[in-house]
Structure formats: structure tokens, C-alpha cells
Motif scaffolding. Structure first.
Motif, PDB file in Angstrom:
ATOM      1  N   ARG A  61       0.731  -1.128  -0.048  1.00  0.00           N
ATOM      2  CA  ARG A  61       0.106   0.140   0.211  1.00  0.00           C
ATOM      3  C   ARG A  61       0.742   1.047  -0.031  1.00  0.00           C
ATOM      4  O   ARG A  61       0.321   2.217  -0.802  1.00  0.00           O
ATOM      5  CB  ARG A  61      -0.802  -0.172   1.243  1.00  0.00           C
ATOM      6  N   ARG A  85      -1.902   2.220   5.230  1.00  0.00           N
ATOM      7  CA  ARG A  85      -1.389   1.140   5.822  1.00  0.00           C
ATOM      8  C   ARG A  85      -1.963   0.560   7.087  1.00  0.00           C
ATOM      9  O   ARG A  85      -2.282  -0.675   7.016  1.00  0.00           O
ATOM     10  CB  ARG A  85       0.005   1.363   6.289  1.00  0.00           C
ATOM     11  N   ASN A  86      -2.515   1.500   7.750  1.00  0.00           N
ATOM     12  CA  ASN A  86      -2.981   1.228   9.070  1.00  0.00           C
ATOM     13  C   ASN A  86      -4.701   1.195   9.260  1.00  0.00           C
ATOM     14  O   ASN A  86      -5.118   0.534  10.320  1.00  0.00           O
ATOM     15  CB  ASN A  86      -2.244   1.885  10.259  1.00  0.00           C
ATOM     16  N   ALA A  87      -5.287   2.335   8.683  1.00  0.00           N
ATOM     17  CA  ALA A  87      -6.503   2.463   8.868  1.00  0.00           C
ATOM     18  C   ALA A  87      -7.365   1.207   8.510  1.00  0.00           C
ATOM     19  O   ALA A  87      -7.183   0.462   7.542  1.00  0.00           O
ATOM     20  CB  ALA A  87      -7.044   3.665   8.422  1.00  0.00           C
ATOM     21  N   ASP A  88      -8.325   0.672   9.225  1.00  0.00           N
ATOM     22  CA  ASP A  88      -9.589  -0.067   8.672  1.00  0.00           C
ATOM     23  C   ASP A  88     -10.210   0.394   7.402  1.00  0.00           C
ATOM     24  O   ASP A  88     -10.818   1.486   7.301  1.00  0.00           O
ATOM     25  CB  ASP A  88     -10.666  -0.476   9.637  1.00  0.00           C
ATOM     26  N   GLN A  89     -10.024  -0.516   6.693  1.00  0.00           N
ATOM     27  CA  GLN A  89     -10.721  -0.225   5.301  1.00  0.00           C
ATOM     28  C   GLN A  89     -12.083  -1.216   5.062  1.00  0.00           C
ATOM     29  O   GLN A  89     -12.196  -2.205   4.486  1.00  0.00           O
ATOM     30  CB  GLN A  89      -9.732  -0.782   4.059  1.00  0.00           C
TER      31      GLN A  89
END
Lengths: 299, 259
Positions: free
Chosen positions: B110, B253-257
């Protein structure tokens, strides 16, 4: 042999809402595993956690023996929550984008998957002009482009006509049978799952309430013979007289749960004709998902 | 990274948005040329009424220093809008068209995809800036503007280039907003807010402390009496640019998709 997918006490909470709650399951190589559940049961959240798109609140996910971050993505194909494509790019260009991002630079894989998914006639069409069914084929083509070992499909039959559903079913079966691809799919269509999956996990309110083999599902989803006659009272008496136990439904029909009636509905028809109240409708029906679910949840 | 860059370039090439942004900068260079044309003959400027009045705001003289300064100022203000739209499109479209989910579980990371988008944004804005400069030089030559010298041209082009580079850096938070807001609207909202506050804060005299005011001050939009933004202003621009890239990459990279 290590499972292809291993979920351990997987949970995802949004505030007080548990979208997935303490889910543990293994999927073995070559299985077609279906996550079955009503809308909102937690199927898509589970699939997104499998794909590393959503971080679990607790628990762990392993695919092909690796954690999902960074993840074995070169060996995994997926389709989540319906197809999406760049509308101004053609079918081939959309697949080229997917191929490049998977490190595939040749044209061969794109041409092969276009042919396999019957997209040849649409290869140079812009994706924005595709029907929902063909857009779904394009989504599946992206998932299959790199010949994955593990295929994760969220509601793969959505938007497809009956012929398309049968075609995708056969494709998934072939991938599993001939290429040893492990498939995890989600669905809310019980009949579809029953035809395709080798094992089924029933999700309800984020919890795995039941896990069963395809054979067990057939036994669990009750079948019945539904009978309608012009004189329902006379038909009920006639069926009692020959040893059946009809149940009157709210919809003005008689349901027969006996194996004998389901296996040989013509005997029921003969009995009704002989009693002077011939059936106007006689059909073997299967529990729909809601009925099956209510029984599973209540039990 | 090369894979991600190739796909981003393909997506940009097939879109109409690059043509729209090129048209916007063509119009900007043309409007500057029109002002110069009017200013070349003050009588003609007065006879044209409103256009003459507006044209006189650019400067008193129709010459190369005025025209090159206009191009730099256009890059500062118009650039924020056009370069901002480039960022909004590159990032917001993935959410608006729901294609982001196909970018999240791939052998290409990503972070590589986000960096490729920023590289394409920078290249795209570079092409637009070169287009503006080339058009400006052609228009100025056609109008036979006085005051040409190689040093002046080099200085003018360098000012336009530096202004463009600063403006591009300031659009990275717009990419972040388009990502967090999962679509075009949040990016456009942040862009409009940045343009608005840049004007207000510069007018209040604190522009050198507000990064989005710095390119305009640097380009001389506030007039010859105004102080240049200084090292602090330039550092703030750099900081915002880097912070925007880092924040966007971390968020992807880190957030909830989950939508």
C-alpha cells in the motif's frame, strides 16, 4: 498438514457492537468453505479481516501459514463486496492494472483469464459500460489472473443471471478439483452454498453458530411436500386417512414432512385424486435460509 | 514501486482530468497575455472598461517582469486549485469508485501505491508548470513584450518553478483528507479551506507563518512592499509536504478499510 486458513478467537468490535465475536475456524487445502449468514451476520467483516483490510480487535488470522501483514498476497486472489473497476479503462486495461500490481508484465495471463471468464467479446469495452454480470466476471477475472492457491470470494454470485451463477459454480468446482485451489466464499443464498461448498460455517450476529459438511447441510435443511387443493379440509382428511400427517400453513397449504411423501409425491397425488379432492399444486420445497437459520439459532 | 507507478500512469493517461487541468493552465497563461495586450495600449485598456480595470491590477506596465510575475502568482493561487484537484482525483477516485479494495491485498505494498500516486501528482504538476512557462514565453514573444534578458527570464522561470514546487508540497494534506474522507468532497473541502485561510491570514500580515500563504508571498502577490516569507515559511511548507505524504501512507497502511 497445516490449514490454509487458521482463525483463532477472532473478534472485531465497533464500540459496543461485535461485528465478529470469538471466531475460530480452520480451512484445509482444497476445501470449498462457505461462510453462510444473513445480511449483517459478519461475513464481509470476516473476509476483510482475512485480507488484512480490517484489523481484528483481538485474535489472529493466518493464511497459507503466514500472518496477514505483510501477507502472502501473491498466492491469494479475492473479490470483496461486488466488483469495482476503473470505468474509463477497458476490460483488458483493468486486468493489466491488476496484473502489474501483482508483478505480472506479460499479456498472456490477461488473455487467458479474459477467455476463461468469457469476456473476449468485451475485451476492448470500457468497464463503465459493462452490465453488472460482466462487471462481476471482470472482478472474478482479477481474482483469478495470477492462478492463486487461495481464492476468497465475497458473494461471488451477486448480479449474475442463472446461467452465470451456474458457470461460476462450475469454474470454482474446477479450480478446486483440478488445480487444488482452496476457496473461501460468503453467501446468503443457501441453495447456492449447498450446491458448491464442501463445508459450511453458519455465522449469526458475528458468531460461528454451526459448522457442518455439505452432506449434513442437506440433512439439516428440511424438505417438505407442499400441497394445495380447492377443498383443503377434505384434502387434509384424505391424507390423514392414508397415514400422512399434514400441517396446515398460514398460506392456505398443507405441508407434509414425512420422508415417504417427499420421496414419492405421486402417491400423495393419487390419494387425493381417489378422495375426490385432486391437488392444484404439489411441490417439494426446501427450507429457505431464514427458516434454516431460525432453527439453527433457536437450537 | 515501478509496478505501482506504471498503473498510476496508465490510469492518469486514460482520464480526461489531465486535459482539464492543462486547459485551466492554458487559460491562465492566455488571460495573463490578454492583460499584457490590454496594458500595451492604455487607451485601449480604458475603452474596454472592466477588463481594463482588472488588467491594470496585474501591474502598470506590459513587460516581461510583470508578465513573469503574473505567471508565478497564477501558479501560487491557481496552482493550489489545479494541483489540489490532481491530488483529490488521484486519491479520492479510489474511494469514490470503490476501487480501493483492489489495492489493499497485493504483492505491491500500500505504501508503494501511495508513493506512486504522489510521484504521478508531482510529475503531472511539473508538466503543467512547464506548459505554463512555455506558453508564457510564446505569448510574451508574440506580444513583443519589452524588458527581456536571459537573467530576467531565468529568474522568472525559477520563481515559477519554486512556487509550483511549494504549491505541490502543500497539496499532500489534501490527498490525506481525500483518503480519510474516502472520496472527493473532503479533499475539495480542505483545499477550499486552505485557499480561503491563505488569503485571510496573508491579508492580516501573518502569511509567513501559515504554509498555504507562503507560495503567494514568495511569488510577490502581496506586492513589492511585502516581505518575502523567509526561511521559516519555506521550512513550514516542506514540513507540511512531508507530513502529508507520511500521514497518507500511514493511514493507507493502518486504517481499517471497512467501507
Amino acid at each position: 498438514m497445516a490449514p490454509v486458513i487458521a482463525l483463532r478467537s477472532l473478534s472485531k468490535h465497533y464500540g459496543d457492537l461485535a461485528a465478529v465475536d470469538d471466531l475460530s475456524l480452520d480451512v484445509a487445502a482444497g476445501e470449498i468453505y462457505a461462510l453462510l449468514g444473513l445480511n449483517g451476520a459478519g461475513k464481509t467483516t470476516t473476509i476483510r479481516m482475512l485480507l488484512g483490510m480490517v484489523r481484528p480487535s483481538s485474535g489472529s488470522v493466518e493464511l497459507l501459514g503466514e500472518p496477514v501483514r505483510p501477507g502472502p498476497w501473491a498466492r491469494v486472489g479475492y473479490l470483496v463486496e461486488g466488483p469495482a473497476a476503473y470505468p474509463e479503462l477497458t476490460v483488458v486495461e483493468n486486468l493489466t492494472v491488476a496484473a502489474r500490481l501483482r508483478g505480472l508484465w506479460g499479456r498472456r495471463q490477461v488473455d487467458e483469464v479474459v477467455e476463461r471468464l468469457n469476456l473476449t467479446a468485451y475485451a476492448t469495452r470500457r468497464a463503465g459500460t459493462l452490465s453488472l454480470g460482466n462487471a462481476q466476471r471482470l472482478g472474478l477475472a482479477k481474482a483469478l489472473l495470477h492462478k492463486p492457491e487461495l481464492l476468497i470470494l465475497d458473494e461471488p454470485a451477486n448480479g449474475l443471471d442463472p446461467a452465470g451463477v451456474a458457470e461460476i459454480r462450475e469454474l470454482v468446482r474446477e479450480l478446486s478439483r483440478e488445480h487444488g485451489v482452496t476457496v473461501v466464499l460468503s453467501s446468503h443464498i443457501l441453495t447456492e452454498v449447498a450446491r458448491l461448498a464442501t463445508r459450511i460455517g453458519v455465522l449469526h450476529r458475528g458468531r460461528l453458530v454451526r459448522e457442518l459438511d455439505a452432506g449434513e447441510l442437506a440433512a439439516q435443511t428440511r424438505r417438505r411436500l407442499s400441497v394445495t387443493a380447492r377443498d383443503l379440509v377434505a384434502a387434509e382428511h384424505a391424507l390423514h386417512a392414508v397415514g400422512f400427517s399434514p400441517i396446515r400453513t398460514d398460506l392456505g397449504a398443507l405441508d407434509l414432512m414425512d420422508d415417504r411423501a417427499i420421496a414419492e409425491p405421486e402417491r400423495v397425488a393419487v390419494a387425493l385424486v381417489a378422495a375426490g379432492c385432486p391437488p392444484v399444486r404439489l411441490v417439494v420445497e426446501q427450507d429457505d435460509l431464514e427458516t434454516f437459520f431460525l432453527r439453527v439459532v433457536e437450537s | 514501486m515501478i509496478n505501482a507507478l506504471a498503473t498510476e500512469l496508465l490510469k492518469a493517461r486514460r482520464s480526461r482530468v489531465p486535459w482539464v487541468t492543462a486547459l485551466a493552465f492554458t487559460v491562465a497563461a492566455g488571460v495573463g497575455g490578454l492583460f499584457m495586450f490590454i496594458l500595451q495600449d492604455q487607451g485601449r485598456a480604458r475603452s474596454l472598461g472592466l477588463i481594463g480595470t482588472k488588467a491594470s491590477l496585474v501591474g502598470r506596465d506590459a513587460d516581461w517582469p510583470t508578465y513573469l510575475a503574473f505567471l508565478a502568482q497564477t501558479t501560487a493561487v491557481g496552482g493550489m486549485l489545479v494541483f489540489g484537484l490532481v491530488s483529490v482525483w488521484l486519491f479520492g477516485r479510489e474511494f469514490g469508485q470503490n476501487t480501493v479494495k483492489d489495492l489493499l491485498a497485493l504483492p505491491t505494498s500500500r505504501t508503494a501505491i501511495v508513493l506512486a500516486k504522489f510521484v504521478v501528482a508531482a510529475l503531472w504538476c511539473l508538466v503543467l508548470t512547464v506548459q505554463l512557462v512555455v506558453l508564457g514565453l510564446v505569448i510574451g514573444t508574440v506580444l513583443r513584450l519589452p524588458g527581456w534578458s536571459a537573467d530576467l527570464a531565468a529568474s522568472g522561470v525559477a520563481t515559477v518553478g519554486a512556487t509550483a514546487a511549494m504549491t505541490v508540497l502543500l497539496t499532500t494534506p489534501i490527498a490525506f483528507a481525500a483518503s480519510v474522507g474516502r472520496g472527493y468532497l473532503s479533499g475539495v473541502g480542505v483545499m477550499m479551506a486552505a485557499i480561503f485561510f491563505a488569503q485571510v491570514i496573508a491579508a492580516l500580515g501573518y502569511g509567513r507563518y501559515f504554509p498555504w500563504s507562503v507560495p503567494a508571498l514568495f511569488s510577490g502577490l502581496a506586492g513589492p512592499d511585502s516581505d518575502p516569507p523567509g526561511l521559516l515559511g519555506l521550512l513550514l511548507v516542506l514540513l507540511v509536504g512531508v507530513a502529508g505524504v507520511v500521514a497518507t501512507a500511514l493511514w493507507w497502511r493502518n486504517a481499517d478499510q471497512d467501507r
